[in-house]
Design a protein around this motif. Structure first.
Motif, PDB file in Angstrom:
ATOM      1  N   TYR A  12      34.680  22.516  47.509  1.00 23.77           N
ATOM      2  CA  TYR A  12      33.651  22.935  48.458  1.00 23.77           C
ATOM      3  C   TYR A  12      32.395  22.172  48.041  1.00 23.77           C
ATOM      4  O   TYR A  12      31.709  22.597  47.117  1.00 23.77           O
ATOM      5  CB  TYR A  12      33.393  24.434  48.388  1.00 23.77           C
ATOM      6  CG  TYR A  12      34.612  25.297  48.693  1.00 23.77           C
ATOM      7  CD1 TYR A  12      35.003  25.540  50.011  1.00 23.77           C
ATOM      8  CD2 TYR A  12      35.347  25.886  47.668  1.00 23.77           C
ATOM      9  CE1 TYR A  12      36.097  26.342  50.292  1.00 23.77           C
ATOM     10  CE2 TYR A  12      36.438  26.694  47.951  1.00 23.77           C
ATOM     11  CZ  TYR A  12      36.814  26.914  49.251  1.00 23.77           C
ATOM     12  OH  TYR A  12      37.892  27.721  49.540  1.00 23.77           O
ATOM     13  N   GLU A  15      40.821  35.930  37.471  1.00 25.64           N
ATOM     14  CA  GLU A  15      39.657  36.752  37.829  1.00 25.64           C
ATOM     15  C   GLU A  15      39.056  36.275  39.152  1.00 25.64           C
ATOM     16  O   GLU A  15      39.454  35.237  39.691  1.00 25.64           O
ATOM     17  CB  GLU A  15      38.611  36.655  36.708  1.00 25.64           C
ATOM     18  CG  GLU A  15      38.052  35.254  36.579  1.00 25.64           C
ATOM     19  CD  GLU A  15      37.115  35.108  35.383  1.00 25.64           C
ATOM     20  OE1 GLU A  15      36.465  36.088  35.006  1.00 25.64           O
ATOM     21  OE2 GLU A  15      37.057  33.989  34.848  1.00 25.64           O
ATOM     22  N   SER A  16      38.102  37.014  39.643  1.00 26.28           N
ATOM     23  CA  SER A  16      37.431  36.662  40.893  1.00 26.28           C
ATOM     24  C   SER A  16      36.782  35.282  40.772  1.00 26.28           C
ATOM     25  O   SER A  16      36.154  34.979  39.767  1.00 26.28           O
ATOM     26  CB  SER A  16      36.362  37.732  41.182  1.00 26.28           C
ATOM     27  OG  SER A  16      35.764  37.449  42.406  1.00 26.28           O
ATOM     28  N   GLY A  17      37.000  34.439  41.774  1.00 26.71           N
ATOM     29  CA  GLY A  17      36.414  33.098  41.753  1.00 26.71           C
ATOM     30  C   GLY A  17      37.288  32.064  41.058  1.00 26.71           C
ATOM     31  O   GLY A  17      36.903  30.897  40.931  1.00 26.71           O
ATOM     32  N   SER A  18      38.503  32.459  40.622  1.00 21.06           N
ATOM     33  CA  SER A  18      39.355  31.514  39.895  1.00 21.06           C
ATOM     34  C   SER A  18      40.081  30.549  40.825  1.00 21.06           C
ATOM     35  O   SER A  18      40.700  29.584  40.360  1.00 21.06           O
ATOM     36  CB  SER A  18      40.351  32.273  39.019  1.00 21.06           C
ATOM     37  OG  SER A  18      41.124  33.151  39.806  1.00 21.06           O
ATOM     38  N   GLY A  19      40.037  30.812  42.141  1.00 24.82           N
ATOM     39  CA  GLY A  19      40.628  29.863  43.083  1.00 24.82           C
ATOM     40  C   GLY A  19      41.903  30.344  43.745  1.00 24.82           C
ATOM     41  O   GLY A  19      42.551  29.590  44.485  1.00 24.82           O
ATOM     42  N   LYS A  20      42.277  31.597  43.533  1.00 24.14           N
ATOM     43  CA  LYS A  20      43.537  32.123  44.064  1.00 24.14           C
ATOM     44  C   LYS A  20      43.571  32.073  45.597  1.00 24.14           C
ATOM     45  O   LYS A  20      44.534  31.593  46.182  1.00 24.14           O
ATOM     46  CB  LYS A  20      43.750  33.587  43.625  1.00 24.14           C
ATOM     47  CG  LYS A  20      43.616  33.817  42.136  1.00 24.14           C
ATOM     48  CD  LYS A  20      43.862  35.272  41.754  1.00 24.14           C
ATOM     49  CE  LYS A  20      42.895  36.275  42.371  1.00 24.14           C
ATOM     50  NZ  LYS A  20      41.512  36.208  41.847  1.00 24.14           N
ATOM     51  N   SER A  21      42.505  32.574  46.214  1.00 28.30           N
ATOM     52  CA  SER A  21      42.485  32.628  47.682  1.00 28.30           C
ATOM     53  C   SER A  21      42.431  31.230  48.272  1.00 28.30           C
ATOM     54  O   SER A  21      43.063  30.954  49.298  1.00 28.30           O
ATOM     55  CB  SER A  21      41.280  33.413  48.190  1.00 28.30           C
ATOM     56  OG  SER A  21      41.266  34.678  47.611  1.00 28.30           O
ATOM     57  N   THR A  22      41.671  30.352  47.633  1.00 23.95           N
ATOM     58  CA  THR A  22      41.586  28.971  48.111  1.00 23.95           C
ATOM     59  C   THR A  22      42.975  28.342  48.102  1.00 23.95           C
ATOM     60  O   THR A  22      43.399  27.730  49.093  1.00 23.95           O
ATOM     61  CB  THR A  22      40.634  28.148  47.211  1.00 23.95           C
ATOM     62  OG1 THR A  22      39.341  28.743  47.260  1.00 23.95           O
ATOM     63  CG2 THR A  22      40.571  26.703  47.652  1.00 23.95           C
ATOM     64  N   ARG A  47      31.580  21.894  44.307  1.00 17.53           N
ATOM     65  CA  ARG A  47      32.270  22.988  43.606  1.00 17.53           C
ATOM     66  C   ARG A  47      33.779  22.886  43.793  1.00 17.53           C
ATOM     67  O   ARG A  47      34.263  22.576  44.873  1.00 17.53           O
ATOM     68  CB  ARG A  47      31.759  24.311  44.159  1.00 17.53           C
ATOM     69  CG  ARG A  47      32.307  25.515  43.421  1.00 17.53           C
ATOM     70  CD  ARG A  47      31.751  26.796  43.968  1.00 17.53           C
ATOM     71  NE  ARG A  47      30.329  26.951  43.703  1.00 17.53           N
ATOM     72  CZ  ARG A  47      29.517  27.701  44.440  1.00 17.53           C
ATOM     73  NH1 ARG A  47      29.967  28.344  45.479  1.00 17.53           N
ATOM     74  NH2 ARG A  47      28.249  27.799  44.122  1.00 17.53           N
ATOM     75  N   ILE A  48      34.508  23.180  42.717  1.00 16.84           N
ATOM     76  CA  ILE A  48      35.971  23.145  42.793  1.00 16.84           C
ATOM     77  C   ILE A  48      36.496  24.471  43.321  1.00 16.84           C
ATOM     78  O   ILE A  48      36.136  25.526  42.805  1.00 16.84           O
ATOM     79  CB  ILE A  48      36.572  22.870  41.392  1.00 16.84           C
ATOM     80  CG1 ILE A  48      36.323  21.412  40.999  1.00 16.84           C
ATOM     81  CG2 ILE A  48      38.065  23.167  41.379  1.00 16.84           C
ATOM     82  CD1 ILE A  48      36.798  21.079  39.611  1.00 16.84           C
ATOM     83  N   GLY A  49      37.327  24.412  44.372  1.00 14.21           N
ATOM     84  CA  GLY A  49      38.010  25.615  44.849  1.00 14.21           C
ATOM     85  C   GLY A  49      39.276  25.802  44.038  1.00 14.21           C
ATOM     86  O   GLY A  49      39.471  26.794  43.346  1.00 14.21           O
TER      87      GLY A  49
HETATM   88  N1  LIG Z   1      33.757  28.886  51.684  1.00 14.59           N
HETATM   89  C1  LIG Z   1      33.362  28.544  50.453  1.00 14.59           C
HETATM   90  N2  LIG Z   1      32.294  27.732  50.278  1.00 14.59           N
HETATM   91  C2  LIG Z   1      31.887  27.370  49.036  1.00 14.59           C
HETATM   92  N3  LIG Z   1      32.510  27.744  47.901  1.00 14.59           N
HETATM   93  C3  LIG Z   1      33.571  28.543  48.017  1.00 14.59           C
HETATM   94  C4  LIG Z   1      34.060  28.995  49.285  1.00 14.59           C
HETATM   95  N4  LIG Z   1      35.134  29.782  49.091  1.00 14.59           N
HETATM   96  C5  LIG Z   1      35.304  29.830  47.751  1.00 14.59           C
HETATM   97  N5  LIG Z   1      34.382  29.078  47.091  1.00 14.59           N
HETATM   98  C6  LIG Z   1      34.288  28.862  45.634  1.00 14.59           C
HETATM   99  O1  LIG Z   1      35.545  28.372  45.166  1.00 14.59           O
HETATM  100  C7  LIG Z   1      35.894  28.976  43.929  1.00 14.59           C
HETATM  101  C8  LIG Z   1      37.228  29.712  44.086  1.00 14.59           C
HETATM  102  O2  LIG Z   1      37.063  30.838  44.951  1.00 14.59           O
HETATM  103  P1  LIG Z   1      38.271  31.732  45.510  1.00 14.59           P
HETATM  104  O3  LIG Z   1      37.700  32.656  46.521  1.00 14.59           O
HETATM  105  O4  LIG Z   1      39.378  30.862  45.903  1.00 14.59           O
HETATM  106  O5  LIG Z   1      38.658  32.556  44.194  1.00 14.59           O
HETATM  107  P2  LIG Z   1      39.527  33.882  44.080  1.00 14.59           P
HETATM  108  O6  LIG Z   1      40.220  33.786  42.778  1.00 14.59           O
HETATM  109  O7  LIG Z   1      40.352  34.046  45.277  1.00 14.59           O
HETATM  110  O8  LIG Z   1      38.437  35.033  44.038  1.00 14.59           O
HETATM  111  P3  LIG Z   1      38.516  36.496  44.699  1.00 14.59           P
HETATM  112  O9  LIG Z   1      39.551  37.249  43.923  1.00 14.59           O
HETATM  113  O10 LIG Z   1      37.127  37.021  44.497  1.00 14.59           O
HETATM  114  O11 LIG Z   1      38.855  36.304  46.143  1.00 14.59           O
HETATM  115  C9  LIG Z   1      34.719  29.883  43.557  1.00 14.59           C
HETATM  116  O12 LIG Z   1      33.878  29.143  42.707  1.00 14.59           O
HETATM  117  C10 LIG Z   1      34.056  30.162  44.873  1.00 14.59           C
HETATM  118  O13 LIG Z   1      32.679  30.397  44.693  1.00 14.59           O
END
Ligand SMILES: Nc1ncnc2c1ncn2[C@@H]1O[C@H](COP(=O)(O)OP(=O)(O)OP(=O)(O)O)[C@@H](O)[C@H]1O
Length: 255
Positions: free
Chosen positions: A14, A38-45, A17-19
Motif C-alpha cells: 500500500y 497479530e493485527s496488522g500482520s497482513g492476514k486480511s491482505t 507500506r507492506i501489506g
Molecule cells: N487499504 C489499506 N491502505 C493502506 N494500508 C493498509 C490497507 N489495508 C491494510 N494496510 C496495512 O497493511 C498491513 C497489513 O494489514 P492487514 O489488514 O492485512 O493485517 P491483518 O493481519 O489482517 O490485521 P487485522 O487482524 O487487524 O485485520 C498493515 O500495516 C496495515 O496498516
C-alpha cells in the motif's frame, strides 16, 4: 495428487507500506490451512489477494481448475468471477458482508444454487431446508429474513449459503470473530464437523489460536506482512521455533 492451490512470491504494497510480502505456499485437496498473526500482520491482505478481492503487485496464484492449473491473476475478470462462483466460497467475519439481509434464509441459500444452474423450485427449497438443518437452523425459520436472526445464527446461515454448492476451496476471514464465547464454541464445533464430513479445503485467517488448533491441519504465522513460521498445526503450536510464534502461543501477544 496435484496441489489445489500454489502461491508463489505474492506481494502487495500500500504505497510504501507492506501489506504482505513474498508469500509462498501450497494447499493440497482436503487440507485446511490456518493463517495467524497479530493485527496488522497482513492476514486480511493475503486472503483478499488470494480470493481475487485485491490485486497483488507481484506473484502467482495457481488454482487447479477443471481445465488444469491456471494462474488466477492472469485470468480475464469474467472467468475469474465464474470460477469464484462455481469453485470458491468466502465466509466473511461479519455475516452482513456475506448475506443478503433483505432476502429470506431459504432465499439466501437457494440463490447460490441458482447461480450455479439449479432451476427446479422444489429441489432448491428442499436442498435449502436440508442445509439450514445442517447448520442447526430450524426449518420453520426458512422464510424469515436474517435480520430476525441472532449473530450466531446469521453466521451459520452464511456458512450454509457458502457451502451449499460444494465449493472446492473455502476462504474464511475470522469466521468466529465478533461472537460471544459460548456462541463461538458452538460455531467452531459445527465448522469442525462440516470440514471433516465434506473433506473441505480451506484457508482460514484468524488471530484466535483455538480456531486453528481445532480446524487447521497446517499453520502459517505472519508478522509484518511476512511468513515467519509454517508447519503442521500441532507442531507449530506445541513447539514453536520462531520467537514471535513463541510469544503468540504463550499469549503474551494478546491480539
Ligand atoms: N487499504 C489499506 N491502505 C493502506 N494500508 C493498509 C490497507 N489495508 C491494510 N494496510 C496495512 O497493511 C498491513 C497489513 O494489514 P492487514 O489488514 O492485512 O493485517 P491483518 O493481519 O489482517 O490485521 P487485522 O487482524 O487487524 O485485520 C498493515 O500495516 C496495515 O496498516
Amino acid at each position: 495428487m496435484s496441489p489445489l492451490l500454489t502461491v508463489r512470491n505474492l506481494t502487495k504494497r500500500y504505497g510504501p507500506r507492506i501489506g504482505c510480502a513474498d508469500i509462498s505456499f501450497t494447499l493440497w485437496p482436503g487440507e485446511v490451512l490456518g493463517i495467524v498473526g497479530e493485527s496488522g500482520s497482513g492476514k486480511s491482505t493475503l486472503l483478499s489477494c488470494l480470493a481475487g478481492h485485491l490485486r497483488p503487485d507481484q506473484g502467482e496464484v495457481i488454482f487447479a481448475t477443471d481445465q488444469g492449473p491456471r494462474d488466477v491473476l492472469q485470468m480475464a475478470e469474467a472467468d475469474r468471477r465464474r470460477l469464484a462462483r462455481s469453485d470458491w466460497a468466502f465466509v466473511h467475519q461479519n455475516p452482513r458482508d456475506g448475506l443478503r439481509m433483505g432476502v429470506t434464509a431459504g432465499g439466501n441459500v437457494g440463490e447460490r444454487l441458482m447461480a450455479v444452474g439449479a432451476r427446479n423450485y422444489g429441489d432448491i427449497r428442499a436442498r435449502a431446508t436440508d442445509w439450514l438443518g445442517r447448520v442447526e437452523i430450524a426449518a420453520e425459520r426458512i422464510d424469515d429474513r436474517p435480520t430476525a436472526f441472532s449473530g450466531g445464527m446469521q453466521q451459520r446461515l452464511q456458512i450454509a449459503r457458502n457451502l451449499v454448492t460444494g465449493p472446492r476451496l473455502v476462504f474464511m476471514d475470522e469466521p468466529t470473530g465478533g461472537l460471544d464465547v459460548s456462541v463461538q464454541a458452538r460455531l467452531l464445533d459445527l465448522l469442525r464437523g462440516l470440514v471433516r464430513e465434506m473433506g473441505l479445503s480451506a484457508i482460514i485467517v484468524t488471530h484466535d489460536l483455538a480456531v486453528v488448533r481445532l480446524l487447521a491441519d497446517r499453520l502459517m504465522v505472519m508478522k509484518s506482512g511476512r511468513v515467519v513460521e509454517q508447519g503442521l498445526t500441532d507442531q507449530v503450536l506445541d513447539d514453536p521455533q520462531h520467537a514471535y510464534t513463541q510469544l503468540l502461543v504463550s499469549s503474551v501477544l494478546q491480539v
